[in-house]
Design an enzyme around this catalytic site. Structure first.
Site, mmCIF file in Angstrom:
data_model
loop_
_atom_site.group_PDB
_atom_site.id
_atom_site.type_symbol
_atom_site.label_atom_id
_atom_site.label_comp_id
_atom_site.label_asym_id
_atom_site.label_seq_id
_atom_site.Cartn_x
_atom_site.Cartn_y
_atom_site.Cartn_z
ATOM 1 N N ASP A 83 76.136 40.904 61.867
ATOM 2 C CA ASP A 83 76.458 39.790 62.974
ATOM 3 C C ASP A 83 75.391 40.371 64.300
ATOM 4 O O ASP A 83 75.650 41.618 64.433
ATOM 5 C CB ASP A 83 77.733 39.653 63.252
ATOM 6 C CG ASP A 83 77.815 38.362 64.091
ATOM 7 O OD1 ASP A 83 77.143 37.419 63.689
ATOM 8 O OD2 ASP A 83 78.811 38.305 64.822
ATOM 9 N N GLY A 206 82.570 32.666 69.284
ATOM 10 C CA GLY A 206 83.431 32.716 70.471
ATOM 11 C C GLY A 206 84.847 32.033 70.235
ATOM 12 O O GLY A 206 85.292 31.251 71.075
ATOM 13 N N SER A 208 87.944 32.527 69.397
ATOM 14 C CA SER A 208 89.248 33.127 69.564
ATOM 15 C C SER A 208 89.756 32.286 70.858
ATOM 16 O O SER A 208 91.061 32.312 70.791
ATOM 17 C CB SER A 208 89.214 34.460 69.994
ATOM 18 O OG SER A 208 88.835 35.592 68.809
ATOM 19 N N THR A 230 88.010 38.486 69.011
ATOM 20 C CA THR A 230 88.801 38.872 69.988
ATOM 21 C C THR A 230 90.275 38.649 69.617
ATOM 22 O O THR A 230 91.186 39.569 69.938
ATOM 23 C CB THR A 230 88.472 38.273 71.330
ATOM 24 O OG1 THR A 230 87.110 38.763 71.706
ATOM 25 C CG2 THR A 230 89.283 38.696 72.580
#
Length: 282
Positions: A83, A206, A208, A230
């Site tokens: 990633d 993103g 989380s 996260t």
């Protein structure tokens, strides 16, 4: 069982669900992600970022070998994804280390540079049999490399995919990396327009910081791969902090890492249930 990332994403997209992709930092992360997927009875993707490789002294092979071994022993299909790759040197190591896919990240560059660099990366990856994701629109939260408040333009996204040949596109629709509160609100109208304009599966980075119902709506709108990192670290760190606070003399890491692994597995199980069939996390 190991499965190609492209197959997992394509299956999710066809079923109007989403595949969860979770960041691996330690072996415990990989074990927890697979345990959570097995508990949910659903496929999953283990993804190792360039930042995680840097944490492991720049050596991809050890963490890749561990993740691949854990994937192959799983009772559910598990993909292995490299990633946010910016380094061409690291990109060249993906296939030899057993990865089925990469996310090539040239989003630091202006649009034309992003197109040129990504197209070149796709050409190299094709010869290695790798499925390729890229990013357009600069998702926030990565140390200034990505702009908060950015949004991906559907027309530009369609042109980017046509020019680069990527297999999936991560788009900016309101989420942000490294959020520790679940307060993000997504632009669902934009997601719908992107799903119509872009001929490849859409990816949400993103995630989380995105509440469950926002995630469900995003999946209904066309998101096929959902990246989560996260949230696992929050579960891991919170559990370790609690254990050491309650037992300040504790020195054996197995005593607290085992509970941290369980907490991460439950986070994965709950998230995968949200992404599939719209069930609750209760």
């Amino acid at each position: 069982m190991f499965a190609p990332t492209g197959d997992l994403v394509a299956t999710a997209a066809a079923a109007r669900t989403a595949i969860g992709a979770f960041n691996v930092i330690t072996i415990e992360h990989a074990e927890a992600i697979v345990a959570g997927a097995e508990a949910a009875g659903l496929p999953v993707i283990l993804q190792v970022s360039e930042n995680a490789v840097r944490f492991h002294h720049g050596r991809l092979a050890p963490i890749a070998a561990a993740a691949r071994s854990i994937a192959e022993a799983a009772d559910v299909p598990v993909g292995l994804h490299l990633d946010h790759v910016e380094s061409d040197e690291l990109l060249a190591q993906a296939a030899p280390n057993g990865f089925g896919s990469v996310m090539y990240d040239a989003s630091r560059l202006p649009y034309a540079g992003n197109v040129a660099a990504t197209a070149a990366a796709v050409a190299r990856c094709r010869t290695a049999g790798l499925w390729v994701e890229s990013e357009l629109g600069e998702i926030g939260g990565k140390g200034g490399a990505h702009a908060f408040g950015a949004r991906t333009d559907p027309g530009e996204a369609a042109a980017f995919v046509a020019a680069t040949g990527v297999d999936a596109l991560a788009v900016a629709v309101g989420s942000s990396h490294a959020m520790t509160t679940r307060s993000a609100r997504l632009d669902h109208d934009l997601i719908g327009r992107l799903a119509v304009a872009v001929p490849v599966p859409l990816v949400l980075h993103g995630s989380s910081g995105v509440p469950d119902e926002e995630l469900r709506e995003a999946v209904r709108g066309g998101m096929a791969k959902i990246n989560i990192g996260t949230a696992l670290n929050t579960a891991f760190t919170g559990t370790v902090r609690s254990a050491l606070g309650e037992q300040p003399d504790l020195v054996d890491p197995r005593r607290y890492l085992a509970s941290a692994r369980i907490a991460m597995a439950e986070t994965v199980r709950a998230a995968l249930r949200v992404l599939n069939s719209g069930v609750t996390t209760a």
